[in-house]
Write a protein that holds these residues in place. Structure first.
Motif, PDB file in Angstrom:
ATOM      1  N   ILE A 239       0.834  -1.202   0.000  1.00 46.42           N
ATOM      2  CA  ILE A 239       0.000   0.000   0.000  1.00 46.42           C
ATOM      3  C   ILE A 239       0.868   1.252   0.000  1.00 46.42           C
ATOM      4  O   ILE A 239       0.576   2.237  -0.697  1.00 46.42           O
ATOM      5  CB  ILE A 239      -0.954   0.002   1.220  1.00 46.42           C
ATOM      6  N   ILE A 240       1.950   1.228   0.770  1.00 47.64           N
ATOM      7  CA  ILE A 240       2.878   2.369   0.804  1.00 47.64           C
ATOM      8  C   ILE A 240       3.472   2.601  -0.585  1.00 47.64           C
ATOM      9  O   ILE A 240       3.527   3.739  -1.078  1.00 47.64           O
ATOM     10  CB  ILE A 240       4.001   2.130   1.835  1.00 47.64           C
ATOM     11  N   GLN A 241       3.899   1.518  -1.229  1.00 48.51           N
ATOM     12  CA  GLN A 241       4.467   1.626  -2.570  1.00 48.51           C
ATOM     13  C   GLN A 241       3.432   2.141  -3.566  1.00 48.51           C
ATOM     14  O   GLN A 241       3.743   2.955  -4.441  1.00 48.51           O
ATOM     15  CB  GLN A 241       5.016   0.275  -3.019  1.00 48.51           C
ATOM     16  N   ALA A 242       2.206   1.669  -3.419  1.00 44.22           N
ATOM     17  CA  ALA A 242       1.124   2.106  -4.318  1.00 44.22           C
ATOM     18  C   ALA A 242       0.879   3.601  -4.171  1.00 44.22           C
ATOM     19  O   ALA A 242       0.766   4.331  -5.173  1.00 44.22           O
ATOM     20  CB  ALA A 242      -0.153   1.325  -4.024  1.00 44.22           C
ATOM     21  N   ARG A 243       0.807   4.061  -2.934  1.00 46.05           N
ATOM     22  CA  ARG A 243       0.577   5.494  -2.691  1.00 46.05           C
ATOM     23  C   ARG A 243       1.698   6.339  -3.297  1.00 46.05           C
ATOM     24  O   ARG A 243       1.447   7.406  -3.860  1.00 46.05           O
ATOM     25  CB  ARG A 243       0.482   5.758  -1.187  1.00 46.05           C
ATOM     26  N   LYS A 244       2.933   5.867  -3.179  1.00 41.38           N
ATOM     27  CA  LYS A 244       4.068   6.597  -3.731  1.00 41.38           C
ATOM     28  C   LYS A 244       3.957   6.705  -5.256  1.00 41.38           C
ATOM     29  O   LYS A 244       4.245   7.761  -5.837  1.00 41.38           O
ATOM     30  CB  LYS A 244       5.378   5.903  -3.354  1.00 41.38           C
ATOM     31  N   ILE A 245       3.541   5.627  -5.902  1.00 37.13           N
ATOM     32  CA  ILE A 245       3.390   5.625  -7.363  1.00 37.13           C
ATOM     33  C   ILE A 245       2.297   6.604  -7.783  1.00 37.13           C
ATOM     34  O   ILE A 245       2.477   7.404  -8.709  1.00 37.13           O
ATOM     35  CB  ILE A 245       3.074   4.202  -7.868  1.00 37.13           C
ATOM     36  N   PHE A 246       1.165   6.560  -7.097  1.00 38.49           N
ATOM     37  CA  PHE A 246       0.041   7.439  -7.449  1.00 38.49           C
ATOM     38  C   PHE A 246       0.423   8.905  -7.257  1.00 38.49           C
ATOM     39  O   PHE A 246       0.052   9.772  -8.060  1.00 38.49           O
ATOM     40  CB  PHE A 246      -1.189   7.104  -6.598  1.00 38.49           C
ATOM     41  N   THR A 247       1.179   9.181  -6.197  1.00 39.66           N
ATOM     42  CA  THR A 247       1.626  10.554  -5.944  1.00 39.66           C
ATOM     43  C   THR A 247       2.645  11.000  -6.990  1.00 39.66           C
ATOM     44  O   THR A 247       2.573  12.128  -7.502  1.00 39.66           O
ATOM     45  CB  THR A 247       2.255  10.656  -4.539  1.00 39.66           C
ATOM     46  N   LYS A 248       3.565  10.109  -7.322  1.00 41.77           N
ATOM     47  CA  LYS A 248       4.622  10.437  -8.285  1.00 41.77           C
ATOM     48  C   LYS A 248       4.053  10.850  -9.636  1.00 41.77           C
ATOM     49  O   LYS A 248       4.525  11.810 -10.251  1.00 41.77           O
ATOM     50  CB  LYS A 248       5.558   9.236  -8.454  1.00 41.77           C
ATOM     51  N   TYR A 249       3.031  10.136 -10.080  1.00 42.21           N
ATOM     52  CA  TYR A 249       2.479  10.399 -11.407  1.00 42.21           C
ATOM     53  C   TYR A 249       1.197  11.244 -11.355  1.00 42.21           C
ATOM     54  O   TYR A 249       0.522  11.413 -12.368  1.00 42.21           O
ATOM     55  CB  TYR A 249       2.222   9.085 -12.148  1.00 42.21           C
ATOM     56  N   ALA A 250       0.878  11.745 -10.162  1.00 45.21           N
ATOM     57  CA  ALA A 250      -0.290  12.609  -9.969  1.00 45.21           C
ATOM     58  C   ALA A 250      -1.584  11.941 -10.427  1.00 45.21           C
ATOM     59  O   ALA A 250      -2.465  12.587 -11.007  1.00 45.21           O
ATOM     60  CB  ALA A 250      -0.088  13.944 -10.698  1.00 45.21           C
ATOM     61  N   TRP A 251      -1.677  10.646 -10.169  1.00 47.30           N
ATOM     62  CA  TRP A 251      -2.908   9.923 -10.483  1.00 47.30           C
ATOM     63  C   TRP A 251      -3.870  10.052  -9.304  1.00 47.30           C
ATOM     64  O   TRP A 251      -3.466   9.832  -8.155  1.00 47.30           O
ATOM     65  CB  TRP A 251      -2.629   8.436 -10.724  1.00 47.30           C
ATOM     66  N   PRO A 252      -5.110  10.391  -9.556  1.00 48.00           N
ATOM     67  CA  PRO A 252      -6.082  10.408  -8.451  1.00 48.00           C
ATOM     68  C   PRO A 252      -6.232   8.997  -7.889  1.00 48.00           C
ATOM     69  O   PRO A 252      -6.161   8.016  -8.636  1.00 48.00           O
ATOM     70  CB  PRO A 252      -7.373  10.892  -9.120  1.00 48.00           C
ATOM     71  N   SER A 253      -6.412   8.889  -6.586  1.00 50.65           N
ATOM     72  CA  SER A 253      -6.571   7.569  -5.969  1.00 50.65           C
ATOM     73  C   SER A 253      -7.830   7.545  -5.110  1.00 50.65           C
ATOM     74  O   SER A 253      -8.263   8.574  -4.596  1.00 50.65           O
ATOM     75  CB  SER A 253      -5.343   7.207  -5.131  1.00 50.65           C
ATOM     76  N   ILE A 254      -8.380   6.359  -4.962  1.00 45.79           N
ATOM     77  CA  ILE A 254      -9.599   6.171  -4.177  1.00 45.79           C
ATOM     78  C   ILE A 254      -9.384   5.020  -3.199  1.00 45.79           C
ATOM     79  O   ILE A 254      -8.944   3.929  -3.592  1.00 45.79           O
ATOM     80  CB  ILE A 254     -10.797   5.855  -5.093  1.00 45.79           C
TER      81      ILE A 254
END
Length: 276
Positions: A239-254
């Motif tokens: 989950i930590i890695q996923a959040r980092k990826i979403f933040t890095k590429y500015a992808w909205p997350s839910i």
């Protein structure tokens, strides 16, 4: 005790009566019942009701199993017969589409056409949904990455974050959706970083909730040995890695932890519409 509601069992009896498939009124009932999570639904389903004989048969069954009658019937004769039967049996009844129909009808200057099941006719919108469903199936779980550039939406998330059911639900709204799994220590396909059309949305879930879901999944497939797949510390890292990826590429997350597939899809559609 209310004859349609068993207070001891916390169960309400509902008869769904439709001259078509009944999907529309079923969706309406489900939407309302979910607001009462402590109440169970005992459902009697009567689709494709188009004759007096069928109405009489239903009224015989409501005598045996009293319940709320929710109906969608266009034929005036059949409709009146059902309503009179409900009144005689002192059963509550409602046609949930009436108010919407009357409001639209009063604002149109064209004559109505009473065609049972006409909401399911094969038109451009229907074909769009069929194509979207086929697209979702072909692009599920990271398949056919090269043609995902034609998607409206791409869902990215770790295992068991409801990527597939959400893709299918969105397909029913006519949206082409692909989904890609996030696997720990495995890079995402390079192609997706070149895509311009699709909205990419990340899905995450509470680690402990994810652990329970994965443990259940392993039991269902007969895997009883401990694995990293269902290990809480490994999941937290995912989950930590996923959040980092979403933040890095500015992808909205839910965060789908406390959301149904419908609620997750509604949030995604809202984001999609804002960015169109």
């Amino acid at each position: 005790m209310n004859k349609i509601y068993n207070e001891k069992e916390r169960e309400i009896s509902i008869h769904l009566v439709s001259d078509s498939t009944g999907e529309t009124i079923d969706s309406a009932v489900v939407a309302v019942i979910t607001q009462f999570p402590e109440v169970k639904k005992k459902e009697f389903f009567w689709p494709m009701v188009r004759s007096v004989e069928q109405i009489n048969n239903i009224l015989e069954k409501t005598l045996e199993n009293p319940g709320l009658v929710v109906y969608s019937i266009l034929d005036d004769k059949n409709r009146k017969l059902l309503e009179q039967g409900c009144i005689k049996q002192k059963l509550p009844f409602i046609s949930p589409l009436d108010t919407l129909f009357d409001t639209i009808n009063s604002n149109l200057s064209i004559a109505q056409t009473k065609i049972a099941g006409s909401q399911h006719r094969i038109d451009e919108n229907y074909l769009k949904k069929v194509n979207a469903f086929e697209y979702a199936m072909q692009h599920d779980d990271g398949q056919k990455i090269s043609s995902m550039n034609q998607a409206d939406i791409i869902l990215v998330g770790v295992s068991r974050t409801s990527k597939t059911p959400t893709s299918i639900y969105l397909a029913n709204k006519g949206l082409k959706v692909g989904n890609i799994p996030l696997v720990s220590n495995t890079p995402l396909p390079e192609e997706i970083f070149t895509f311009h059309k699709p909205l990419i949305v990340g899905l995450i879930k509470d680690p402990r909730s994810l652990m329970h879901i994965r443990q259940t999944r392993l039991k269902l497939i007969g895997e009883n040995h401990a694995t990293q797949y269902a290990d809480i510390n490994s999941i937290k890292l995912e989950i930590i890695q996923a959040r980092k990826i979403f933040t890095k590429y500015a992808w909205p997350s839910i965060d789908v932890s406390r959301r149904s597939v419908e609620e997750t899809s509604a949030a995604i559609i809202q984001i999609y519409n804002q960015l169109k």
